[in-house]
Motif scaffolding. Structure first.
Motif, mmCIF file in Angstrom:
data_model
loop_
_atom_site.group_PDB
_atom_site.id
_atom_site.type_symbol
_atom_site.label_atom_id
_atom_site.label_comp_id
_atom_site.label_asym_id
_atom_site.label_seq_id
_atom_site.Cartn_x
_atom_site.Cartn_y
_atom_site.Cartn_z
ATOM 1 N N PHE A 1 0.319 -1.186 0.218
ATOM 2 C CA PHE A 1 -0.292 -0.300 -0.025
ATOM 3 C C PHE A 1 0.433 0.921 0.233
ATOM 4 N N ASP A 2 1.848 1.007 0.762
ATOM 5 C CA ASP A 2 2.798 2.730 0.472
ATOM 6 C C ASP A 2 3.811 2.422 -0.690
ATOM 7 N N ASN A 3 3.414 1.763 -2.112
ATOM 8 C CA ASN A 3 4.557 1.869 -2.936
ATOM 9 C C ASN A 3 3.271 2.041 -4.077
ATOM 10 N N LEU A 4 1.247 1.821 -3.846
ATOM 11 C CA LEU A 4 0.424 2.555 -4.647
ATOM 12 C C LEU A 4 0.362 3.937 -4.283
ATOM 13 N N THR A 5 0.461 4.130 -2.566
ATOM 14 C CA THR A 5 0.110 5.645 -2.520
ATOM 15 C C THR A 5 1.649 6.303 -3.747
ATOM 16 N N GLN A 6 2.918 5.888 -3.627
ATOM 17 C CA GLN A 6 4.078 6.731 -3.826
ATOM 18 C C GLN A 6 2.559 6.848 -4.935
ATOM 19 N N ARG A 7 3.157 5.959 -5.859
ATOM 20 C CA ARG A 7 2.305 5.929 -7.689
ATOM 21 C C ARG A 7 0.976 6.532 -7.117
ATOM 22 N N ASN A 8 0.365 7.201 -6.846
ATOM 23 C CA ASN A 8 -0.606 7.957 -6.730
ATOM 24 C C ASN A 8 -1.713 7.277 -7.427
ATOM 25 N N LEU A 9 -1.908 6.027 -6.967
ATOM 26 C CA LEU A 9 -3.088 4.872 -7.771
ATOM 27 C C LEU A 9 -3.586 4.675 -6.912
ATOM 28 N N LEU A 10 -3.467 5.116 -4.980
ATOM 29 C CA LEU A 10 -4.362 4.974 -4.604
ATOM 30 C C LEU A 10 -4.555 6.015 -3.378
ATOM 31 N N GLN A 11 -5.381 6.805 -3.129
ATOM 32 C CA GLN A 11 -5.391 8.161 -2.208
ATOM 33 C C GLN A 11 -4.606 7.115 -0.501
ATOM 34 N N GLN A 12 -4.057 8.707 -0.267
ATOM 35 C CA GLN A 12 -3.640 8.649 0.979
ATOM 36 C C GLN A 12 -4.967 7.919 2.521
ATOM 37 N N SER A 13 -6.159 8.359 2.249
ATOM 38 C CA SER A 13 -6.597 8.282 3.601
ATOM 39 C C SER A 13 -7.266 6.601 2.711
ATOM 40 N N LEU A 14 -7.808 6.614 1.948
ATOM 41 C CA LEU A 14 -8.287 5.461 1.191
ATOM 42 C C LEU A 14 -7.224 3.985 1.547
ATOM 43 N N SER A 15 -5.769 4.165 1.286
ATOM 44 C CA SER A 15 -4.339 3.344 1.676
ATOM 45 C C SER A 15 -4.795 3.465 3.070
ATOM 46 N N ARG A 16 -4.650 4.488 3.955
ATOM 47 C CA ARG A 16 -4.685 4.234 4.865
ATOM 48 C C ARG A 16 -5.544 3.265 5.774
ATOM 49 N N LYS A 17 -6.727 3.780 5.474
ATOM 50 C CA LYS A 17 -8.129 2.894 5.774
ATOM 51 C C LYS A 17 -7.741 1.297 5.798
ATOM 52 N N LEU A 18 -7.460 1.255 4.177
ATOM 53 C CA LEU A 18 -6.820 0.025 3.788
ATOM 54 C C LEU A 18 -6.692 -1.360 4.692
#
Length: 239
Positions: free
Chosen positions: A92-109
């Motif tokens: 999820f860290d990599n997905l957040t850095q690539r802007n594939l997921l929002q930070q708030s959504l990544s955090r909750k997942l």
């Protein structure tokens, strides 16, 4: 005839050995006095026999082999779950850095999946009493990791962005730290013996996380006394 009728029984006289008789017959010294007793003296046991030590428990080869197999199973399960938890956060860290997921959504997942996957990993541990302690090592390592990054002893911007809301490392010492402490508590206290731990983790991970996601997406009506929350998320946390 008269003598027979006037028979009087004689009393037996008690003859005690005198010093002269004893000296004459036994040739003892003048300072020796020999007295005979009609009954032998009782024997007195002077030496005390210590009680036997309790036998040491003997462990069979099969029991030792089963204990060793249980330790290997728990150690392997701990390493596997640790690798899985680290891989989940890294993904999820990599997905957040690539802007594939929002930070708030990544955090909750991460919030939802970490606790639920940890709970689902309990069956792979052995049935020994030490299994819960091996399992609690996983959230304990994450707890130490949060302390190091929250106190800025070690810096990791990716971890901070994927876990915190505003990107402040001090946020790791609040919600995320409480999160892993609850995981440790449920593993040590309830484990697989009580449904209380399972229900608690399900409510904390799934209920709270899903409520936040649904509230942000469908919570259009705000609560009058708290504009940061919506009706869709009132049963959970903030929307």
């Amino acid at each position: 005839m008269t003598s027979l009728l006037s028979f009087t029984p004689s009393t037996p006289s008690l003859h005690l050995p005198t010093f002269s008789n004893v000296r004459h017959h036994h040739r003892l010294s003048p300072t020796t006095l020999l007295i005979s007793y009609p009954h032998p003296l009782p024997r007195v046991q002077i030496l005390y026999r210590a009680p036997h030590a309790p036998p040491r428990p003997s462990f069979s080869a099969s029991a030792l082999r089963a204990a060793a197999d249980g330790l290997l199973q728990d150690a392997g399960a701990t390493a596997f779950v640790l690798a899985g938890a680290y891989g989940l956060v890294l993904c999820f860290d990599n997905l957040t850095q690539r802007n594939l997921l929002q930070q708030s959504l990544s955090r909750k997942l991460v919030h939802i999946l970490s606790g639920l996957l940890f709970m689902l990993s309990w069956p792979i541990f052995s049935t020994s009493t030490a299994a819960r302690y091996f399992a609690s090592v996983v959230p304990l390592v994450n707890c130490l990791r949060l302390l190091l990054h929250g106190l800025s002893i070690v810096t990791n911007e990716g971890l901070v962005k994927s876990v915190t809301r505003e990107g402040n490392p001090k946020e790791l010492l609040r919600g995320p730290l409480y999160y892993v402490l609850i995981l440790i508590l449920c593993a040590l206290v309830f484990w697989r013996e009580s449904p209380v731990g399972v229900v608690s983790l399900a409510m904390m991970c799934g209920g709270d996380g899903v409520a936040d996601i649904m509230g942000r997406k469908f919570g259009s009506i705000k609560i009058p006394y708290n504009q940061k929350k919506s009706w869709a998320v009132e049963l959970g946390r903030d929307g």
